[in-house]
Design an enzyme around this catalytic site. Structure first.
Site, PDB file in Angstrom:
ATOM      1  N   THR A 190      -3.436  32.301 -16.355  1.00 26.14           N
ATOM      2  CA  THR A 190      -3.537  31.528 -15.105  1.00 26.14           C
ATOM      3  C   THR A 190      -3.527  30.037 -15.394  1.00 26.14           C
ATOM      4  O   THR A 190      -4.097  29.608 -16.395  1.00 26.14           O
ATOM      5  CB  THR A 190      -4.882  31.874 -14.448  1.00 26.14           C
ATOM      6  OG1 THR A 190      -4.865  33.240 -14.127  1.00 26.14           O
ATOM      7  CG2 THR A 190      -5.161  31.036 -13.215  1.00 26.14           C
ATOM      8  N   ARG A 218      -4.369  45.082  -6.487  1.00 22.54           N
ATOM      9  CA  ARG A 218      -5.424  44.481  -7.315  1.00 22.54           C
ATOM     10  C   ARG A 218      -5.463  42.965  -7.109  1.00 22.54           C
ATOM     11  O   ARG A 218      -4.434  42.297  -7.093  1.00 22.54           O
ATOM     12  CB  ARG A 218      -5.155  44.794  -8.783  1.00 22.54           C
ATOM     13  CG  ARG A 218      -6.212  44.224  -9.759  1.00 22.54           C
ATOM     14  CD  ARG A 218      -5.793  42.910 -10.360  1.00 22.54           C
ATOM     15  NE  ARG A 218      -6.739  42.436 -11.371  1.00 22.54           N
ATOM     16  CZ  ARG A 218      -6.710  41.225 -11.899  1.00 22.54           C
ATOM     17  NH1 ARG A 218      -5.783  40.363 -11.554  1.00 22.54           N
ATOM     18  NH2 ARG A 218      -7.605  40.862 -12.792  1.00 22.54           N
ATOM     19  N   VAL A 219      -6.641  42.432  -6.934  1.00 25.16           N
ATOM     20  CA  VAL A 219      -6.816  40.983  -6.846  1.00 25.16           C
ATOM     21  C   VAL A 219      -7.788  40.569  -7.941  1.00 25.16           C
ATOM     22  O   VAL A 219      -8.795  41.235  -8.169  1.00 25.16           O
ATOM     23  CB  VAL A 219      -7.376  40.594  -5.450  1.00 25.16           C
ATOM     24  CG1 VAL A 219      -7.788  39.129  -5.421  1.00 25.16           C
ATOM     25  CG2 VAL A 219      -6.332  40.873  -4.358  1.00 25.16           C
ATOM     26  N   GLY A 220      -7.457  39.492  -8.630  1.00 25.84           N
ATOM     27  CA  GLY A 220      -8.310  39.023  -9.726  1.00 25.84           C
ATOM     28  C   GLY A 220      -9.295  37.972  -9.261  1.00 25.84           C
ATOM     29  O   GLY A 220      -9.606  37.834  -8.076  1.00 25.84           O
ATOM     30  N   ASP A 221      -9.784  37.206 -10.234  1.00 26.32           N
ATOM     31  CA  ASP A 221     -10.780  36.171  -9.946  1.00 26.32           C
ATOM     32  C   ASP A 221     -10.173  34.894  -9.369  1.00 26.32           C
ATOM     33  O   ASP A 221     -10.863  34.110  -8.715  1.00 26.32           O
ATOM     34  CB  ASP A 221     -11.508  35.789 -11.240  1.00 26.32           C
ATOM     35  CG  ASP A 221     -10.536  35.250 -12.279  1.00 26.32           C
ATOM     36  OD1 ASP A 221      -9.495  35.900 -12.524  1.00 26.32           O
ATOM     37  OD2 ASP A 221     -10.781  34.159 -12.823  1.00 26.32           O
ATOM     38  N   THR A 241      -9.894  31.530 -16.691  1.00 24.91           N
ATOM     39  CA  THR A 241      -8.677  32.306 -16.934  1.00 24.91           C
ATOM     40  C   THR A 241      -9.079  33.504 -17.795  1.00 24.91           C
ATOM     41  O   THR A 241     -10.121  33.500 -18.439  1.00 24.91           O
ATOM     42  CB  THR A 241      -7.583  31.466 -17.617  1.00 24.91           C
ATOM     43  OG1 THR A 241      -6.452  32.307 -17.879  1.00 24.91           O
ATOM     44  CG2 THR A 241      -8.048  30.846 -18.928  1.00 24.91           C
TER      45      THR A 241
HETATM   46  N1  ASP Z   1      -7.643  35.612 -14.358  1.00 22.62           N
HETATM   47  C1  ASP Z   1      -6.378  36.152 -13.975  1.00 22.62           C
HETATM   48  C2  ASP Z   1      -6.577  37.472 -13.286  1.00 22.62           C
HETATM   49  O1  ASP Z   1      -7.430  38.229 -13.684  1.00 22.62           O
HETATM   50  C3  ASP Z   1      -5.444  36.336 -15.095  1.00 22.62           C
HETATM   51  C4  ASP Z   1      -5.466  35.296 -16.177  1.00 22.62           C
HETATM   52  O2  ASP Z   1      -5.994  34.240 -16.061  1.00 22.62           O
HETATM   53  O3  ASP Z   1      -4.934  35.512 -17.220  1.00 22.62           O
HETATM   54  O4  ASP Z   1      -5.847  37.763 -12.375  1.00 22.62           O
END
Ligand code: ASP
Length: 330
Positions: A190, A218-221, A241
């Site tokens: 990210t 799916r949703v991340g942070d 990230t």
């Molecule tokens: N944090 C992001 C997610 O989990 C992915 C990443 O930063 O690599 O969607």
């Protein structure tokens, strides 16, 4: 007055007063700590996750010209959102396991306003879209088709985000469908960016295509305020990230800002936020999480689980790549 300010100043304000929540004695435990005056850095500063040099330099150069931090971070991350070679952010991002590129993003400004979008298809500049949600709707977060519809109604271009290369890689992956995010490899990266402008005000943005070949939906942070990003203009900001599920469970960015508020330096706060994850989840050897942070004095820090994470830092016309310290040593 925009609807958002109407709601906050009008309804919530009078509700709080009528409930007796806003009084002069602010805390049962006694008066809040007196603020010590922070010495502001003489030049604007911009930091971002990973080695996104051009994006960070774009943000930094805008700050040097007097651009407000929010405009600068959105322009900075846009460089990666439109970079077709970047398979982890924006157009060209890796799809979910069903072949859909779905993007997550959020922004936060100096007044504590926040906007966010999740699982958005067909729109490249989702950080700018998150800002639109923040500024022109009464909401903080919009998702999927509704967010796309809002984008199109507001002049964002509809684009196919799946490039031929990403499609090819996904089809290759389908042959085994082996889902194993690889640490520090282009599977998840990210871009999160924090900036302090010439007025000393802070803003941040975070934008991603999330984990490659994630489950549909799916949703991340990254679009979750407090997890992927948090800004408190009196204290500092933080952005994350890596494995989003771990960041969400520990509300990582908010935690870092609170730790700074209680006296930690950005570096100490990032280390403590990583500690919280590794002490709870023994599987930490299998995933990466990295944080970067900046305080109101312009001090910065970064920390991660596995070696290999880099933070970019721009100040005074210098754009530096800083290798982050890690919990697991080389
Ligand atoms: N944090 C992001 C997610 O989990 C992915 C990443 O930063 O690599 O969607």
């Amino acid at each position: 007055m925009k609807r958002r300010s109407f709601i906050s100043r009008g309804t919530l304000g009078s509700l709080a007063i009528s409930m007796g929540l806003l009084s002069t004695s602010r805390s049962m435990a006694g008066p809040l700590k007196t603020k010590t005056k922070v010495k502001r850095p003489s030049k604007p500063i911009s930091i971002c996750t990973w080695r996104f040099e051009k994006a960070n330099a774009t943000c930094g150069a805008l700050l040097d010209k007097g651009t407000p931090a929010l405009d600068a971070v959105i322009a900075g991350v846009a460089v990666e959102e439109e970079n077709l070679k970047n398979t982890t952010v924006g157009k060209g991002g890796a799809p979910d396991r069903e072949g859909h590129v779905t993007l997550d993003a959020c922004v936060m400004d100096k007044n504590g306003n926040a906007g966010s979008v999740a699982a958005v298809e067909n729109i490249t500049h989702v950080a700018a879209l998150a800002r639109k949600v923040m500024e022109d709707t009464p909401h903080v977060m919009m998702v999927a088709e509704g967010a796309e519809q809002f984008a199109l109604a507001n002049g964002f271009k509809k684009e196919d985000l799946l490039t031929a290369e990403s499609e090819k890689a996904w089809k290759e992956w389908l042959k085994t469908s082996n889902y194993k995010p690889i640490i520090n490899i282009e599977n998840h990266d990210t871009i999160g960016m924090l900036a302090m402008d010439a007025n000393g005000d802070l803003s941040g943005a975070c934008t991603t295509s999330g984990l490659a070949y994630k489950m549909r939906g799916r949703v991340g942070d990254s679009p979750i305020i407090g997890s992927g990003l948090y800004i408190d203009n009196e204290v500092g900001g933080a952005v994350a990230t890596g494995m989003g599920e771990e960041v969400i469970k520990s509300v990582g960015s908010f935690l870092i800002v609170e730790l700074m508020k209680n006296g930690m330096l950005p570096q100490q706060a990032c280390e403590e936020a990583v500690n919280r994850i590794v002490t709870k989840n023994p599987a930490y050897t299998d995933f990466q999480v990295a944080y970067i942070a900046m305080n109101k004095a312009g001090e910065t820090g970064s920390f991660c689980i596995h070696p290999g994470f880099t933070m970019m830092k721009y100040s005074d016309n210098q754009n530096e790549a800083i290798a982050s310290m890690s919990y697991i040593k080389e």
